[in-house]
Write a protein that holds these residues in place. Structure first.
Motif, PDB file in Angstrom:
ATOM      1  N   GLN A   1       5.465  15.349  -3.365  1.00 44.20           N
ATOM      2  CA  GLN A   1       4.703  16.245  -2.488  1.00 44.20           C
ATOM      3  C   GLN A   1       3.649  17.063  -3.223  1.00 44.20           C
ATOM      4  N   VAL A   2       3.861  17.353  -4.502  1.00 40.99           N
ATOM      5  CA  VAL A   2       2.936  18.269  -5.184  1.00 40.99           C
ATOM      6  C   VAL A   2       2.159  17.633  -6.328  1.00 40.99           C
ATOM      7  N   ALA A   3       2.572  16.457  -6.827  1.00 38.06           N
ATOM      8  CA  ALA A   3       1.877  15.832  -7.948  1.00 38.06           C
ATOM      9  C   ALA A   3       0.562  15.208  -7.495  1.00 38.06           C
ATOM     10  N   ASN A   4      -0.442  15.316  -8.340  1.00 32.28           N
ATOM     11  CA  ASN A   4      -1.741  14.707  -8.054  1.00 32.28           C
ATOM     12  C   ASN A   4      -1.658  13.194  -8.220  1.00 32.28           C
ATOM     13  N   LYS A   5      -2.324  12.455  -7.340  1.00 28.94           N
ATOM     14  CA  LYS A   5      -2.340  10.995  -7.472  1.00 28.94           C
ATOM     15  C   LYS A   5      -3.038  10.560  -8.754  1.00 28.94           C
ATOM     16  N   ASP A   6      -3.948  11.389  -9.233  1.00 21.35           N
ATOM     17  CA  ASP A   6      -4.639  11.134 -10.494  1.00 21.35           C
ATOM     18  C   ASP A   6      -3.770  11.664 -11.628  1.00 21.35           C
ATOM     19  N   ARG A   7      -3.211  10.761 -12.449  1.00 23.19           N
ATOM     20  CA  ARG A   7      -2.288  11.198 -13.493  1.00 23.19           C
ATOM     21  C   ARG A   7      -2.966  11.994 -14.605  1.00 23.19           C
ATOM     22  N   ALA A   8      -4.296  12.043 -14.594  1.00 20.08           N
ATOM     23  CA  ALA A   8      -4.996  12.901 -15.544  1.00 20.08           C
ATOM     24  C   ALA A   8      -4.888  14.365 -15.136  1.00 20.08           C
ATOM     25  N   LYS A   9      -4.473  14.598 -13.892  1.00 23.49           N
ATOM     26  CA  LYS A   9      -4.252  15.947 -13.391  1.00 23.49           C
ATOM     27  C   LYS A   9      -2.766  16.099 -13.086  1.00 23.49           C
ATOM     28  N   VAL A  10      -2.286  17.327 -13.005  1.00 17.33           N
ATOM     29  CA  VAL A  10      -0.853  17.541 -12.795  1.00 17.33           C
ATOM     30  C   VAL A  10      -0.532  17.707 -11.318  1.00 17.33           C
ATOM     31  N   PHE A  11      -1.219  18.623 -10.640  1.00 19.94           N
ATOM     32  CA  PHE A  11      -0.881  18.964  -9.257  1.00 19.94           C
ATOM     33  C   PHE A  11      -2.014  18.642  -8.299  1.00 19.94           C
ATOM     34  N   MET A  12      -1.638  18.493  -7.034  1.00 20.38           N
ATOM     35  CA  MET A  12      -2.636  18.368  -5.983  1.00 20.38           C
ATOM     36  C   MET A  12      -3.465  19.639  -5.911  1.00 20.38           C
ATOM     37  N   ASP A  13      -4.648  19.513  -5.383  1.00 16.31           N
ATOM     38  CA  ASP A  13      -5.496  20.687  -5.209  1.00 16.31           C
ATOM     39  C   ASP A  13      -4.791  21.711  -4.332  1.00 16.31           C
ATOM     40  N   GLY A  14      -4.880  22.975  -4.720  1.00 14.22           N
ATOM     41  CA  GLY A  14      -4.279  24.045  -3.938  1.00 14.22           C
ATOM     42  C   GLY A  14      -2.874  24.405  -4.350  1.00 14.22           C
ATOM     43  N   VAL A  15      -2.259  23.612  -5.229  1.00 15.12           N
ATOM     44  CA  VAL A  15      -0.901  23.910  -5.706  1.00 15.12           C
ATOM     45  C   VAL A  15      -0.995  24.807  -6.942  1.00 15.12           C
ATOM     46  N   ASP A  16      -0.271  25.912  -6.916  1.00 15.38           N
ATOM     47  CA  ASP A  16      -0.261  26.857  -8.027  1.00 15.38           C
ATOM     48  C   ASP A  16       0.670  26.335  -9.116  1.00 15.38           C
ATOM     49  N   PRO A  17       0.181  26.010 -10.324  1.00 15.63           N
ATOM     50  CA  PRO A  17       1.051  25.492 -11.386  1.00 15.63           C
ATOM     51  C   PRO A  17       2.202  26.426 -11.742  1.00 15.63           C
ATOM     52  N   ALA A  18       2.003  27.724 -11.554  1.00 18.11           N
ATOM     53  CA  ALA A  18       3.069  28.687 -11.866  1.00 18.11           C
ATOM     54  C   ALA A  18       4.076  28.819 -10.735  1.00 18.11           C
TER      55      ALA A  18
ATOM     56  N   GLN B   1       6.728   3.801  -5.053  1.00 18.02           N
ATOM     57  CA  GLN B   1       7.206   2.828  -6.028  1.00 18.02           C
ATOM     58  C   GLN B   1       7.314   3.524  -7.379  1.00 18.02           C
ATOM     59  N   PHE B   2       8.428   3.325  -8.044  1.00 15.75           N
ATOM     60  CA  PHE B   2       8.681   4.014  -9.294  1.00 15.75           C
ATOM     61  C   PHE B   2       8.456   3.089 -10.483  1.00 15.75           C
ATOM     62  N   TYR B   3       7.589   3.506 -11.351  1.00 14.07           N
ATOM     63  CA  TYR B   3       7.413   2.862 -12.644  1.00 14.07           C
ATOM     64  C   TYR B   3       8.078   3.769 -13.679  1.00 14.07           C
ATOM     65  N   VAL B   4       9.135   3.268 -14.320  1.00 10.20           N
ATOM     66  CA  VAL B   4       9.866   4.053 -15.312  1.00 10.20           C
ATOM     67  C   VAL B   4       9.501   3.539 -16.699  1.00 10.20           C
ATOM     68  N   HIS B   5       9.085   4.462 -17.563  1.00  8.57           N
ATOM     69  CA  HIS B   5       8.597   4.110 -18.894  1.00  8.57           C
ATOM     70  C   HIS B   5       9.543   4.678 -19.955  1.00  8.57           C
ATOM     71  N   PRO B   6      10.510   3.885 -20.447  1.00  8.62           N
ATOM     72  CA  PRO B   6      11.410   4.390 -21.491  1.00  8.62           C
ATOM     73  C   PRO B   6      10.685   4.518 -22.824  1.00  8.62           C
TER      74      PRO B   6
ATOM     75  N   ASP C   1       0.852  -1.191   0.000  1.00  9.32           N
ATOM     76  CA  ASP C   1       0.000   0.000   0.000  1.00  9.32           C
ATOM     77  C   ASP C   1       0.889   1.243   0.000  1.00  9.32           C
ATOM     78  N   ILE C   2       1.568   1.456  -1.118  1.00  4.82           N
ATOM     79  CA  ILE C   2       2.490   2.575  -1.270  1.00  4.82           C
ATOM     80  C   ILE C   2       2.143   3.294  -2.566  1.00  4.82           C
ATOM     81  N   ARG C   3       2.246   4.586  -2.544  1.00  7.04           N
ATOM     82  CA  ARG C   3       1.895   5.373  -3.717  1.00  7.04           C
ATOM     83  C   ARG C   3       2.867   5.110  -4.875  1.00  7.04           C
ATOM     84  N   GLU C   4       2.339   5.133  -6.076  1.00 10.49           N
ATOM     85  CA  GLU C   4       3.155   4.994  -7.281  1.00 10.49           C
ATOM     86  C   GLU C   4       3.529   6.364  -7.825  1.00 10.49           C
TER      87      GLU C   4
END
Length: 366
Positions: free
Chosen positions: A332-349, A68-73, A32-35
């Motif tokens: 710390q700042v990436a959204n768990k949903d890969r369809a989104k970039v950042f967690m809620d409340g994080v300023d992309p700029a 856990q890191f999934y690396v996609h070459p 039970d670890i985040r990817e």
């Protein structure tokens, strides 16, 4: 952070034998670890294709263990390949269109061996521009290596690399110029790093464009920098991913080019790399070669195994720490949903809160 061997990519097994922790997919799915999903655009030529995979996989896999890191070459069809290299790519590499659809948390752009001084004329330039223009809006952070740094600052910030009088080649001392930045947290104020390039951009160009300079050397110039927000693009001009023998193999290739008549001059040593016993071995080999008077049929093989035993690696811990910091920030700042970039409340700029002066990330590695 353990790597997940989600394919049969040979680099995974080689790294496992070298002591790297590699998880089988079944074991990974029971934890039970985040990817975190990281793209690796490999633009290196055939001879360095698999070595480049291993180098970046090792850096990523040496980071902390909270994810856990999934690396996609993946790579570009526009880069010419021999049959065996193409077969490797066909079997183990992802398609960029599929990665766009699935989403990525982070992206690594490798260097390349360009044939032209103007990199915009290289066959990889149009597809690279496509990847970068997608990533700047859809990926939390992009880490660029050497030529990728040159390409991205030209593409996005409009300034160009320039030719050096001689190749910057060797291991150089650097200083951290901003110890308060979270990318350089817990990094020694002075450290070594390899460089290998005949063109460069410099720290003043970075500053003039509003980019951040994080580490540079008196001899080597810029090593580490970042985009103005501090995270969206991370730039290496040096090579923290290099193994101890990477420069040795480059030097051997140049010696072989001289023997084959492709190179007119005998290659100089990489700076600050060969010492004492290595110099003795190399001097003896050069004398034997000179005695051949151009007839190298009976020349003994280049003494690579003997030289490899004499080389010290003085940069890997710092390189691992920098990549650890980078991936910790992405975590710390990436959204768990890969369809989104950042967690809620994080300023992309301003994802780290550095521009506003209200940092909301832990500067220590996760």
């Amino acid at each position: 952070m353990p790597l997940v061997a989600d394919t049969d990519l040979p680099a995974f097994e080689r790294l496992r034998k070298q002591g790297q922790e590699i998880l089988a997919p079944g074991r990974a799915q029971r934890q039970d670890i985040r990817e975190l999903h990281i793209g690796l655009l490999n633009m290196m030529p055939d001879a360095a294709l698999q070595a480049t995979e291993r180098q970046f996989l090792r850096l990523v896999g040496s980071s902390n263990r909270i994810a856990q890191f999934y690396v996609h070459p993946f790579t570009f069809a526009e880069i010419p390949r021999a049959a065996d290299a193409q077969a490797h790519i066909d079997k183990y590499y992802s398609r960029f269109d599929d990665l766009k659809e699935q989403g990525l948390d982070a992206l690594i752009l490798s260097g390349a061996n360009p044939a032209q001084s103007d990199i915009t004329t290289e066959p990889f330039w149009p597809p690279l521009a496509e990847v970068v223009n997608w990533a700047k809006d859809n990926v939390c952070s992009v880490m660029c290596s050497c030529l990728a740094t040159h390409a991205i600052v030209q593409l996005l910030w409009g300034f160009e690399r320039y030719a050096l009088p001689h190749k910057r080649w060797g291991v150089y001392s650097h200083r951290v110029t901003d110890q308060c930045h979270p990318l350089t947290a817990n990094i020694d104020s002075r450290f070594d790093a390899p460089h290998s390039h005949v063109h460069e951009v410099n720290a003043q160009q970075f500053r003039d464009a509003g980019l951040i300079v994080l580490a540079e050397g008196a001899e080597s110039g810029l090593h580490l920098g970042a985009s103005p927000d501090g995270l969206r693009f991370v730039f290496f001009q040096g090579h923290p991913e290099y193994e101890a023998v990477s420069l040795l193999k480059e030097y051997k290739r140049e010696v072989m080019r001289f023997i084959a008549g492709v190179r007119a001059d005998y290659p100089p040593y990489p700076q600050n790399y060969f010492f004492d016993d290595a110099r003795d071995v190399l001097d003896a080999f050069e004398k034997e070669m000179a005695a051949c008077s151009g007839n190298f049929a009976n020349l003994r093989p280049f003494p690579e195994p003997e030289l490899a035993k004499t080389i010290d690696i003085t940069w890997s811990d710092t390189g691992k720490a920098m990549v650890n910091n980078w991936l910790g920030l992405v975590y710390q700042v990436a959204n768990k949903d890969r369809a989104k970039v950042f967690m809620d409340g994080v300023d992309p700029a301003d994802p780290l809160g550095l521009v506003a002066g209200k940092s909301h990330v832990d500067k220590k590695p996760i």
